[in-house]
Scaffold this active site. Structure first.
Site, PDB file in Angstrom:
ATOM      1  N   CYS A 143       8.762  -1.684   5.921  1.00 10.68           N
ATOM      2  CA  CYS A 143       9.859  -2.574   5.366  1.00 10.68           C
ATOM      3  C   CYS A 143       9.680  -4.110   5.962  1.00 10.68           C
ATOM      4  O   CYS A 143       9.136  -4.028   6.882  1.00 10.68           O
ATOM      5  CB  CYS A 143      11.125  -1.799   5.750  1.00 10.68           C
ATOM      6  N   CYS A 161       8.895   3.134   4.234  1.00 16.04           N
ATOM      7  CA  CYS A 161       8.393   2.481   5.548  1.00 16.04           C
ATOM      8  C   CYS A 161       7.890   3.651   6.404  1.00 16.04           C
ATOM      9  O   CYS A 161       8.685   4.764   6.862  1.00 16.04           O
ATOM     10  CB  CYS A 161       9.534   1.795   6.179  1.00 16.04           C
ATOM     11  N   CYS A 164      10.558   3.334   9.841  1.00 18.97           N
ATOM     12  CA  CYS A 164      12.029   3.707   9.670  1.00 18.97           C
ATOM     13  C   CYS A 164      12.444   4.345   8.666  1.00 18.97           C
ATOM     14  O   CYS A 164      13.621   4.809   8.310  1.00 18.97           O
ATOM     15  CB  CYS A 164      12.907   2.235   9.865  1.00 18.97           C
ATOM     16  N   GLY A 202       1.956   3.983  -4.825  1.00 19.98           N
ATOM     17  CA  GLY A 202       1.602   4.592  -5.931  1.00 19.98           C
ATOM     18  C   GLY A 202       1.178   3.808  -7.231  1.00 19.98           C
ATOM     19  O   GLY A 202       1.259   4.345  -8.354  1.00 19.98           O
ATOM     20  N   LYS A 203       0.364   2.611  -6.863  1.00 17.43           N
ATOM     21  CA  LYS A 203       0.059   1.692  -8.095  1.00 17.43           C
ATOM     22  C   LYS A 203      -1.040   2.546  -8.897  1.00 17.43           C
ATOM     23  O   LYS A 203      -0.960   2.547 -10.021  1.00 17.43           O
ATOM     24  CB  LYS A 203      -0.747   0.587  -7.505  1.00 17.43           C
ATOM     25  N   MET A 213       0.761  -1.385   0.124  1.00 17.99           N
ATOM     26  CA  MET A 213       0.121  -0.091   0.061  1.00 17.99           C
ATOM     27  C   MET A 213       0.800   1.229   0.108  1.00 17.99           C
ATOM     28  O   MET A 213       2.137   1.124   0.359  1.00 17.99           O
ATOM     29  CB  MET A 213      -1.161  -0.120   1.017  1.00 17.99           C
ATOM     30  N   GLU A 260      -7.012  -3.153  -7.973  1.00 21.34           N
ATOM     31  CA  GLU A 260      -7.010  -3.802  -6.802  1.00 21.34           C
ATOM     32  C   GLU A 260      -7.434  -5.235  -6.923  1.00 21.34           C
ATOM     33  O   GLU A 260      -8.419  -6.084  -6.531  1.00 21.34           O
ATOM     34  CB  GLU A 260      -8.027  -3.247  -5.746  1.00 21.34           C
TER      35      GLU A 260
HETATM   36 ZN   LIG Z   1      11.076   0.142   8.529  1.00 20.49          ZN
END
Ligand SMILES: [Zn+2]
Length: 184
Positions: A177, A139, A142, A18-19, A15, A83
């Site tokens: 991530c 992510c 992080c 940018g699909k 998700m 989707e």
């Molecule tokens: Zn991460």
């Protein structure tokens, strides 16, 4: 429609990768040369009503369907399906027929579910593809490269026993991530 076989381009990723934005960009190339275009989205995806809308703000009108059979009857040269993970295995023969009819098919979808497992019909759709764009996000924990979709329920990682598709629940999603991705 034509003697030529169609082509399948799959736009996969987690998700917030940018699909839909990429799909709209790819479709805009066909618009320039006057190809007829239709976008289908599943009725489970209630975001944005009858629009396929990207986070960049670009959007196109879409037809909302609940059964893959509703996709089969189209006269358009270019057929986009948003989707795809929400469609069942019934999507596969429909896509094959579209390709046999010479259509150019674009499909977006989450390649993995919130557990990090292959999501529904997507592995088969990706195996049939002539071209795959695998997109990544950032992510949200992080700021590394995100390839997973984190489901949170009341702020906690969802249990692996949680249903694969939750409709209208208190669930919330983040791009993560592999190191930050958690399954309860
Ligand atoms: Zn991460």
């Amino acid at each position: 429609m034509t003697d030529k076989q169609g082509r399948l381009h799959v736009i996969a990723g987690c998700m917030s990768s940018g699909k839909t934005g990429e799909l709209i960009r790819l479709l805009s190339r066909h618009q320039v040369i006057g190809d007829s275009i239709v976008i289908y989205k599943h009725s489970v995806d209630t975001r944005d009503g009858t629009k396929a809308r990207s986070r960049l703000g670009t959007e196109r009108e879409a037809i909302v369907v609940s059964d893959p059979a509703e996709i089969a009857c189209t006269d358009c040269k270019v057929v986009a399906i948003e989707e795809a993970q929400f469609f069942g295995d019934g999507l596969v023969p429909v896509v094959r027929q579209l390709l046999n009819d010479g259509r150019l098919v674009y499909i977006t979808g989450l390649n993995q579910d919130f557990r990090g497992e292959p999501f529904g019909v997507m592995p088969v759709i990706m195996a049939l593809a002539d071209e795959i764009s695998m997109l990544t996000a950032i992510c949200q924990r992080c700021h590394g490269v995100a390839t997973r979709t984190q489901r949170l329920i009341d702020g906690k990682p969802a249990s692996k026993d949680s249903p694969t598709v939750l409709v209208g629940g208190a669930d919330y999603y983040e791009a993560r991530c592999p190191d930050c991705h958690e399954v309860g």
